[in-house]
Design a protein around this motif. Structure first.
Motif, PDB file in Angstrom:
ATOM      1  N   LEU A  81       0.850  -1.194   0.000  1.00 31.14           N
ATOM      2  CA  LEU A  81       0.000   0.000   0.000  1.00 31.14           C
ATOM      3  C   LEU A  81       0.882   1.239   0.000  1.00 31.14           C
ATOM      4  N   ASP A  82       0.665   2.099  -0.970  1.00 31.14           N
ATOM      5  CA  ASP A  82       1.431   3.343  -1.053  1.00 31.14           C
ATOM      6  C   ASP A  82       0.543   4.524  -0.693  1.00 31.14           C
ATOM      7  N   LEU A  83       1.059   5.410   0.152  1.00 34.71           N
ATOM      8  CA  LEU A  83       0.345   6.633   0.509  1.00 34.71           C
ATOM      9  C   LEU A  83       0.528   7.688  -0.569  1.00 34.71           C
ATOM     10  N   ALA A  84       1.628   7.599  -1.275  1.00 38.53           N
ATOM     11  CA  ALA A  84       1.965   8.477  -2.398  1.00 38.53           C
ATOM     12  C   ALA A  84       2.987   7.700  -3.227  1.00 38.53           C
ATOM     13  N   PRO A  85       3.282   8.169  -4.425  1.00 42.26           N
ATOM     14  CA  PRO A  85       4.317   7.472  -5.190  1.00 42.26           C
ATOM     15  C   PRO A  85       5.639   7.411  -4.415  1.00 42.26           C
ATOM     16  N   HIS A  86       6.190   6.226  -4.315  1.00 41.79           N
ATOM     17  CA  HIS A  86       7.457   5.967  -3.609  1.00 41.79           C
ATOM     18  C   HIS A  86       7.357   6.183  -2.102  1.00 41.79           C
ATOM     19  N   LEU A  87       6.145   6.233  -1.540  1.00 42.86           N
ATOM     20  CA  LEU A  87       5.959   6.388  -0.096  1.00 42.86           C
ATOM     21  C   LEU A  87       5.057   5.257   0.411  1.00 42.86           C
ATOM     22  N   PRO A  88       5.670   4.145   0.787  1.00 43.23           N
ATOM     23  CA  PRO A  88       4.863   3.023   1.271  1.00 43.23           C
ATOM     24  C   PRO A  88       4.267   3.316   2.651  1.00 43.23           C
ATOM     25  N   LEU A  89       3.224   2.618   2.989  1.00 40.88           N
ATOM     26  CA  LEU A  89       2.555   2.765   4.277  1.00 40.88           C
ATOM     27  C   LEU A  89       3.530   2.597   5.439  1.00 40.88           C
ATOM     28  N   GLU A  90       4.494   1.735   5.265  1.00 41.49           N
ATOM     29  CA  GLU A  90       5.436   1.442   6.342  1.00 41.49           C
ATOM     30  C   GLU A  90       6.341   2.626   6.690  1.00 41.49           C
ATOM     31  N   GLU A  91       6.550   3.549   5.757  1.00 40.26           N
ATOM     32  CA  GLU A  91       7.482   4.657   5.992  1.00 40.26           C
ATOM     33  C   GLU A  91       7.064   5.560   7.150  1.00 40.26           C
ATOM     34  N   PRO A  92       5.836   6.097   7.188  1.00 43.61           N
ATOM     35  CA  PRO A  92       5.483   6.920   8.350  1.00 43.61           C
ATOM     36  C   PRO A  92       5.430   6.114   9.651  1.00 43.61           C
ATOM     37  N   VAL A  93       5.094   4.836   9.560  1.00 46.20           N
ATOM     38  CA  VAL A  93       5.110   3.991  10.766  1.00 46.20           C
ATOM     39  C   VAL A  93       6.545   3.876  11.274  1.00 46.20           C
ATOM     40  N   PHE A  94       7.483   3.641  10.354  1.00 45.47           N
ATOM     41  CA  PHE A  94       8.895   3.581  10.739  1.00 45.47           C
ATOM     42  C   PHE A  94       9.355   4.906  11.333  1.00 45.47           C
ATOM     43  N   LEU A  95       8.971   6.014  10.713  1.00 48.98           N
ATOM     44  CA  LEU A  95       9.400   7.321  11.201  1.00 48.98           C
ATOM     45  C   LEU A  95       8.833   7.622  12.591  1.00 48.98           C
ATOM     46  N   ALA A  96       7.579   7.246  12.828  1.00 47.41           N
ATOM     47  CA  ALA A  96       6.992   7.418  14.167  1.00 47.41           C
ATOM     48  C   ALA A  96       7.723   6.541  15.176  1.00 47.41           C
ATOM     49  N   PHE A  97       8.028   5.308  14.783  1.00 48.21           N
ATOM     50  CA  PHE A  97       8.791   4.413  15.662  1.00 48.21           C
ATOM     51  C   PHE A  97      10.166   4.999  15.961  1.00 48.21           C
ATOM     52  N   LEU A  98      10.818   5.533  14.943  1.00 50.91           N
ATOM     53  CA  LEU A  98      12.140   6.130  15.119  1.00 50.91           C
ATOM     54  C   LEU A  98      12.086   7.292  16.108  1.00 50.91           C
ATOM     55  N   CYS A  99      11.088   8.142  15.975  1.00 49.70           N
ATOM     56  CA  CYS A  99      10.931   9.277  16.896  1.00 49.70           C
ATOM     57  C   CYS A  99      10.671   8.789  18.322  1.00 49.70           C
ATOM     58  N   TYR A 100       9.800   7.812  18.470  1.00 50.26           N
ATOM     59  CA  TYR A 100       9.488   7.276  19.803  1.00 50.26           C
ATOM     60  C   TYR A 100      10.716   6.621  20.418  1.00 50.26           C
ATOM     61  N   LEU A 101      11.432   5.834  19.635  1.00 50.60           N
ATOM     62  CA  LEU A 101      12.647   5.190  20.124  1.00 50.60           C
ATOM     63  C   LEU A 101      13.664   6.227  20.581  1.00 50.60           C
ATOM     64  N   ALA A 102      13.831   7.290  19.802  1.00 53.93           N
ATOM     65  CA  ALA A 102      14.780   8.346  20.175  1.00 53.93           C
ATOM     66  C   ALA A 102      14.382   8.993  21.499  1.00 53.93           C
ATOM     67  N   LEU A 103      13.101   9.234  21.702  1.00 54.03           N
ATOM     68  CA  LEU A 103      12.642   9.831  22.962  1.00 54.03           C
ATOM     69  C   LEU A 103      12.894   8.902  24.147  1.00 54.03           C
ATOM     70  N   VAL A 104      12.632   7.619  23.975  1.00 54.06           N
ATOM     71  CA  VAL A 104      12.836   6.651  25.062  1.00 54.06           C
ATOM     72  C   VAL A 104      14.320   6.517  25.386  1.00 54.06           C
ATOM     73  N   VAL A 105      15.154   6.414  24.367  1.00 56.83           N
ATOM     74  CA  VAL A 105      16.597   6.290  24.590  1.00 56.83           C
ATOM     75  C   VAL A 105      17.143   7.556  25.254  1.00 56.83           C
ATOM     76  N   ASP A 106      16.699   8.725  24.798  1.00 58.37           N
ATOM     77  CA  ASP A 106      17.146   9.976  25.399  1.00 58.37           C
ATOM     78  C   ASP A 106      16.744  10.045  26.873  1.00 58.37           C
TER      79      ASP A 106
END
Length: 115
Positions: free
Chosen positions: A69-94
């Motif tokens: 599933l693509d949200l836009a061309p070359h932007l799969p559904l998993e990308e914003p999920v990964f980015l949200a996970f990355l932000c959350y992980l950074a906050l927890v590690v910090d």
């Protein structure tokens, strides 16, 4: 297997959330502030991705692990999920690192803790 990457992201996020809940590092310490930081961080990185996609720097690779599933061309559904996970992980590690540094500097909190 389609969806494997998304599943891995969600399982990883659940693990980080469990650590966060146990030690009250980010979301369980300040839910509004943490949610806001995740939303703002994710929006920033999605905008960054959009610029990269528009300029041809970022392209979606072919992987059988993507859901398809693509949200836009070359932007799969998993990308914003990964980015949200990355932000959350950074906050927890910090938060964990800050707590560790604070406890090392303050001997009163070390003696009050169980070994």
């Amino acid at each position: 297997m389609p969806g494997l990457y998304l599943l891995a992201l969600l399982v990883s996020a659940a693990g980080i959330a469990a650590l966060d809940a146990r030690f009250r590092l980010a979301f369980w310490a300040a839910p509004g502030r943490t949610a806001g930081a995740i939303v703002l961080g994710t929006a920033f990185f999605v905008a960054w991705d959009a610029v990269g996609i528009a300029t041809g720097v970022f392209v979606k690779g072919d992987s059988p692990a993507l859901l398809g599933l693509d949200l836009a061309p070359h932007l799969p559904l998993e990308e914003p999920v990964f980015l949200a996970f990355l932000c959350y992980l950074a906050l927890v590690v910090d938060a964990a690192a800050r707590r560790r540094v604070t406890r090392r500097r303050d001997p009163a909190t070390r003696s009050a803790e169980a070994p």
